[in-house]
Design an enzyme around this catalytic site. Structure first.
Site, PDB file in Angstrom:
ATOM      1  CG  LEU A 282      26.020  30.905  74.794  1.00 20.18           C
ATOM      2  CD1 LEU A 282      25.662  32.562  74.746  1.00 20.18           C
ATOM      3  CD2 LEU A 282      24.584  30.129  74.845  1.00 20.18           C
ATOM      4  CB  CYS A 283      31.770  27.544  72.398  1.00 16.45           C
ATOM      5  SG  CYS A 283      33.078  27.101  71.236  1.00 16.45           S
ATOM      6  CG  HIS A 284      28.270  27.107  67.031  1.00 14.30           C
ATOM      7  ND1 HIS A 284      28.683  28.398  67.153  1.00 14.30           N
ATOM      8  CD2 HIS A 284      26.960  27.012  66.288  1.00 14.30           C
ATOM      9  CE1 HIS A 284      27.491  29.160  66.785  1.00 14.30           C
ATOM     10  NE2 HIS A 284      26.635  28.445  66.318  1.00 14.30           N
TER      11      HIS A 284
ATOM     12  CG  ASP B 287      47.565  18.862  87.948  1.00  9.37           C
ATOM     13  OD1 ASP B 287      47.405  18.983  89.128  1.00  9.37           O
ATOM     14  OD2 ASP B 287      47.361  17.536  87.376  1.00  9.37           O
TER      15      ASP B 287
ATOM     16  CG  MET C  50      35.477  30.344  71.620  1.00 10.79           C
ATOM     17  SD  MET C  50      36.211  31.471  72.530  1.00 10.79           S
ATOM     18  CE  MET C  50      35.927  31.030  74.166  1.00 10.79           C
ATOM     19  CD  GLU C  51      36.548  25.394  68.943  1.00 13.39           C
ATOM     20  OE1 GLU C  51      35.471  24.849  68.964  1.00 13.39           O
ATOM     21  OE2 GLU C  51      36.987  26.754  68.552  1.00 13.39           O
TER      22      GLU C  51
END
Length: 161
Positions: free
Chosen positions: A75-77, A128, A113-114
């Site tokens: 739901l992130c733009h 990793d 969020m980014e």
């Protein structure tokens, strides 16, 4: 406490309508860390890891991840990033790599969020690249430490920085 914004009146998930929000300069800063064995940290610092420059690759991975956030978080733009800086530093006690990301945009919705996604993916990249020599690495402390722009104004986590 505020209500959750990603649910409609029926309780169904939806993307928040930001169409009426003002376009403003928005900044978010997030951080996190990965702890490891001292030998793993020494390998990272020496630059002799057989896979290459661990911190350099993690930095690029974080930047790339910030640009893919809306594809990963349902739901992130999708937003137009104007700046992303991934800072990686090491510490001896506990042996760790710290990641701090600053993300910026001029838009109608925040850039938290980014920044958070960039931190997570940068740390995952360290994991990793080093998992063959250290399975005990632990990621943690991922959090937002600063947010500015938009109608909610400036927010800072106390004791951060």
């Amino acid at each position: 406490m505020s209500t959750l914004t990603h649910f409609n009146a029926k309780g169904e998930a939806h993307m928040v309508d930001v169409g009426d929000k003002s376009v403003t300069h928005r900044v978010a800063v997030a951080e996190g860390h990965i702890t490891m064995e001292p030998e793993t940290l020494a390998l990272i610092r020496s630059g002799t890891h057989k896979k290459g420059d661990v911190l350099g690759i993690a930095r690029v991975a974080g930047i790339m991840a910030s640009k893919k956030t809306s594809e990963l978080v349902p739901l992130c733009h999708p937003i137009s990033l104007t700046h992303v800086e991934v800072e990686l530093s090491t510490a001896d006690s506990p042996p760790s790599v710290h990641c701090r990301v600053t993300a910026e945009t001029r838009g109608q919705t925040g850039v938290e969020m980014e920044a958070l996604t960039a931190v997570q993916v940068a740390l995952l990249t360290v994991y990793d690249m080093c998992k063959a020599v250290d399975r005990f690495m632990t990621m943690g402390g991922v959090r937002l430490v600063h947010k500015s722009g938009g109608k909610s104004g400036t927010w800072d986590l106390k004791g951060s920085g």
